[in-house]
Enzyme design. Structure first.
Site, PDB file in Angstrom:
ATOM      1  N   ARG A  96      -2.120   1.120  -2.568  1.00 11.07           N
ATOM      2  CA  ARG A  96      -1.042   1.808  -1.861  1.00 11.07           C
ATOM      3  C   ARG A  96       0.198   1.812  -2.750  1.00 11.07           C
ATOM      4  NH1 ARG A  96       2.646  -0.952   0.891  1.00 11.07           N
ATOM      5  NH2 ARG A  96       1.274  -2.625   1.579  1.00 11.07           N
TER       6      ARG A  96
ATOM      7  N   HIS B   2       4.041   0.207   3.154  1.00 10.33           N
ATOM      8  CA  HIS B   2       3.030   0.192   4.219  1.00 10.33           C
ATOM      9  C   HIS B   2       3.327   1.307   5.226  1.00 10.33           C
ATOM     10  CE1 HIS B   2       0.331  -1.240   7.326  1.00 10.33           C
ATOM     11  NE2 HIS B   2       1.350  -1.341   8.157  1.00 10.33           N
TER      12      HIS B   2
ATOM     13  N   TYR C  15       7.595  -8.038  -1.890  1.00 11.04           N
ATOM     14  CA  TYR C  15       6.380  -8.844  -2.010  1.00 11.04           C
ATOM     15  C   TYR C  15       5.467  -8.448  -3.165  1.00 11.04           C
ATOM     16  CZ  TYR C  15       4.664  -4.904   0.857  1.00 11.04           C
ATOM     17  OH  TYR C  15       4.371  -3.659   1.349  1.00 11.04           O
TER      18      TYR C  15
END
Length: 374
Positions: free
Chosen positions: A264, A268, A277
């Site tokens: 990805r 998200h 992160y």
């Protein structure tokens, strides 16, 4: 009752199936290359067109959310090959159960771009009529669609329907109990459902290695189910593997698990900040494996496309994006009481009571406006 499946479990695969390298060179895998022997120059160009259009639609929808026109959007950039390759392996009669990121699958199934944002704009309970494209609307509850797909596939088997049922989910869903129940039931009763996992490496901020110390495809083997791991950024490999899986399902072989390794590239959802992160180095490593560039390099290497073709593809992508934007901005706001439509297939007293109560609440505003004018 239906007899359980006796299909042997695949356990010999130790690396992902790949048919196109990131630099555009082909990989010779006779056992899989034969599954795409019908993909000539024209078909390869069509696959590339799908990839470009889907990325452009995703970019446009993300921009609309940033401009305040959508409440939320789940970007798919980076996962185009996993979606196009798998969707183009399906027959019209096959049925698709989706999560919330399969906008590319929706495009391949024939969903109008103007309908893709209805749910995300908050104008309707759903985006399209599933019966017209044999594909459900986005499922927000993670992993729940695995149970829905397994039940549908069980019904298809009992009816003797010669179809495959395909369910899409991410790596995070493999940690959900719903999906484990679906895997267990599907293999016990040999129902023809293809479990298609887009392992994009992140369950929001949780990396895959935290969820499982082994490849996710091995989880399927633990249930006694055939499984294949494929390079999810390689559209031809995904097409071949999915064709293998749906053939297995249609022929009565029971369920099949595909793990497509992809990434990805964006957040998200548009409410997420992935810089918190993951590192830029990780992102750049996967940019080098871009699914669009891989096919473009193959087309150029084999002299199957010229600049006029690439310009035509970009124009088609821009046109699709314009349809999505126009459809979004022209979407009428729903009447408030439509909130209660299509909740149950038949009238329900509790819902009727809630509708009446809400109608009274809305009527109070009308009375206040009249008093203010007088």
């Amino acid at each position: 009752m239906v007899a359980p499946s006796t299909v042997p479990v695949r356990s010999e695969q130790t690396y992902p199936v790949q048919l196109i390298q990131p630099d555009g060179r082909r990989v010779h895998r006779p056992e899989y290359s034969g599954l795409i022997s019908d993909v000539g120059p024209a078909e390869l160009r069509d696959l590339y067109r799908d990839l470009v259009v889907i990325r452009r639609l995703d970019t446009e929808a993300t921009a609309l959310q940033r401009q305040g026109e959508l409440g939320l959007w789940a970007p798919l950039t980076g996962q185009e090959a996993a979606q196009v390759g798998s969707a183009r392996a399906l027959d019209p009669d096959d049925y698709v159960f989706t999560s919330y990121r399969e906008h590319g699958v929706a495009w391949c199934r024939g969903v109008d771009p103007a309908a893709m944002t209805r749910l995300w704009r908050g104008c309707a309970h759903s985006g399209w009529d599933p019966a017209t494209v044999n594909m459900t609307n986005p499922a927000i509850v993670v992993g729940s669609q695995g149970l829905h797909a397994t039940g549908y596939a069980m019904g298809a088997k009992l009816d003797g329907a010669d179809i495959a049922t395909v369910v899409y989910f991410g790596d995070g869903a493999t940690s959900q109990g719903d999906l484990s129940e679906a895997l267990g039931f599907a293999v016990s009763w040999g129902v023809g459902v293809v479990f298609f996992c887009q392992n994009n490496q992140w369950a929001i901020s949780v990396p895959t290695h935290v969820q499982s110390p082994v490849p996710l495809a091995q989880r399927a083997a633990g249930f006694g189910m055939p499984a294949v791991q494929v390079d999810g950024n390689d559209v031809l490999a995904v097409l071949a593997v999915t064709r293998q899986a749906v053939r297995h399902a249609r022929d009565g072989g029971g369920p099949f698990f595909v793990e497509a390794l992809t990434y990805r590239m964006g957040p998200h959802t548009t409410s997420d900040d992935p810089t918190r992160y993951r590192t830029p180095a990780d992102l750049e490593q996967w940019r080098a494996r871009d699914p669009l560039e891989r096919v473009r390099r193959l087309l150029e290497r084999e002299n199957l496309a010229d600049e006029a073709f690439f310009a035509d593809v970009q124009a088609a992508a821009d046109d699709a994006a314009a349809r999505l934007r126009r459809g979004t901005l022209e979407m009428p706001d729903p009447e408030p009481l439509m909130l209660f439509d299509h909740v149950y297939s038949t009238d329900h007293p509790m819902l009727a009571e809630e509708r009446a109560g809400y109608a009274g609440y809305l009527a109070g505003f009308a009375t206040t406006d009249e008093e203010a004018r007088s």
